[in-house]
Design an enzyme around this catalytic site. Sequence first.
Site, PDB file in Angstrom:
ATOM      1  N   CYS A 129      26.359 -37.545 -71.393  1.00 16.46           N
ATOM      2  CA  CYS A 129      25.510 -38.211 -72.379  1.00 16.46           C
ATOM      3  C   CYS A 129      24.272 -37.343 -72.523  1.00 16.46           C
ATOM      4  CB  CYS A 129      25.130 -39.626 -71.938  1.00 16.46           C
ATOM      5  SG  CYS A 129      23.935 -40.409 -73.053  1.00 16.46           S
ATOM      6  N   CYS A 132      20.658 -39.467 -73.026  1.00 13.88           N
ATOM      7  CA  CYS A 132      20.047 -40.215 -71.920  1.00 13.88           C
ATOM      8  C   CYS A 132      20.952 -40.097 -70.699  1.00 13.88           C
ATOM      9  CB  CYS A 132      19.751 -41.669 -72.304  1.00 13.88           C
ATOM     10  SG  CYS A 132      21.033 -42.502 -73.256  1.00 13.88           S
ATOM     11  N   SER A 133      21.712 -41.087 -70.368  1.00 15.45           N
ATOM     12  CA  SER A 133      22.731 -40.962 -69.317  1.00 15.45           C
ATOM     13  C   SER A 133      23.670 -42.153 -69.379  1.00 15.45           C
ATOM     14  CB  SER A 133      22.092 -40.836 -67.933  1.00 15.45           C
ATOM     15  OG  SER A 133      21.339 -41.980 -67.647  1.00 15.45           O
ATOM     16  N   CYS A 134      24.149 -42.439 -70.590  1.00 15.98           N
ATOM     17  CA  CYS A 134      25.094 -43.525 -70.775  1.00 15.98           C
ATOM     18  C   CYS A 134      26.323 -43.288 -69.911  1.00 15.98           C
ATOM     19  CB  CYS A 134      25.552 -43.618 -72.229  1.00 15.98           C
ATOM     20  SG  CYS A 134      24.194 -43.915 -73.354  1.00 15.98           S
TER      21      CYS A 134
END
Lengths: 224, 121, 120
Positions: A129, A132-134
């Site tokens: 991702c 962000c850091s999905c």
Amino acid sequence: MTDHRTDYYAARKHAHDHGDHVHDPHAPLNEHDNGPPSEYEIMSRAMQEILEAKGLITADEIRRRMEQFEEDFPYRGSRVVARAWVDPAFRKRLLEDGRAACIEMGIDIEAERLIAVENTPEVHNMIVCTLCSCYPRALLGMPPTWYKSRNYRSRVVFEPRSVLKEFGTELPDNVTVRVHDSNADMRYVVIPMRPKGTEGWTEEQLAEILTRDTLVGVTVPRVR
Amino acid sequence: MTDTHAHKLPSDIGGNEAGPVDTIDHGMRFWERQANALRSTLTRKGFVKTDELRRAAEELGDRYSQLHYFEITTSALRAIMIEKGHMTEAELKAKMDDIRARFNVPDEMESPIKKGKAQST
Amino acid sequence: MNEPKSHSVGKSAYAPAPGRRFEVGDRVRVKRRFPPGHRRTPTYIRGKVGEIERICGAFPNPEELAYGFDGEPKKVLYRVRFAQKEVWPRYTGPDRDLIEMEIYEHWLEPAMAGTSDEKK
């Protein structure tokens, strides 16, 4: 070759099984972290106490949620994929509707959608991702620190093979590397290829080699 | 390697040149796990949306690249909870002072984890 | 694009979003626009041409949700597949490598076969 420290929970189990302590100065396990609390730790605790006092949340809810993230979520994904390995009909259902397939196993992924992508001799899948850091947190727990890092997020999309090499994974040029940038509402899990030498294994045994780095696609499962 | 433009957000980093990946999963400190549980509980209960938290993180500007992951998420949660009126700056400051006193942490103390010192107002 | 059949789309059981603009296999260009504010379309993919890999369904618009609005009416979300060599002029991996991501309908426009990243 990569070691099991690519997955914190696998590393912890490995250390436990071998009577070691996980010795990582970055991640003390208990409340009494080393050193005085940072500004952000204080800020976070302050917010929690204010919101508890106002009745938005309770301490118990927070505690239970922490437990879920620590004791439950990190182990779900490997069970789901292990079942896909032993049950072709389940694999098909997982590929068609990941969320529904998890519900079959009593797992609520708490996300709108789950897309499972399967590795084959021709195709290797890799998840990132960039924005962000999905990550499918209710299926795999919190993402590993490398997944959240700026270097991973920046580079996977334009030099995936170079990043894979850093994880000890090399793929020949006749294998397609297929990167998925998890940038909106979908969440992803990789179904790795089942390695030779696992014939006749139970789902539990298979789940153990499906560490979270294999389910994101930076490594492939190994028979140890 | 990628376009830059007037409105490019600090989180929009796909394609940027960057260094090697630290491939070890370092796990989380206790406070980080607690902060994660806080964020997760608040979103599940509908007090804040993930999209709002992402936007607040993006609005950190230059600080985004200086902060660690949980510092970003904590800053974002703070901004949105104040924006939505669930707490005030003054309340937060007072509670933070209270906690510092409990832990016996002077304002000026440099913690090894701190990157940029958050200015207490 | 020629890809091995082994990573075909795989039917999705999700609602196909009636009233959608694009179908699986359509060639599309990600709009080359740079608005301010919260977007889920990374800069690196804007202006690039790919093809619809699957229809994900309709979701509240995250660009509105981010500011506290309800995100209605929902927007159709697609997964779009791109050849890495089309995205990065200096891509060093093999031509067969792919990158796929989710793009909202309002960020897509039809692309003619054979066109590449042109300013319009």
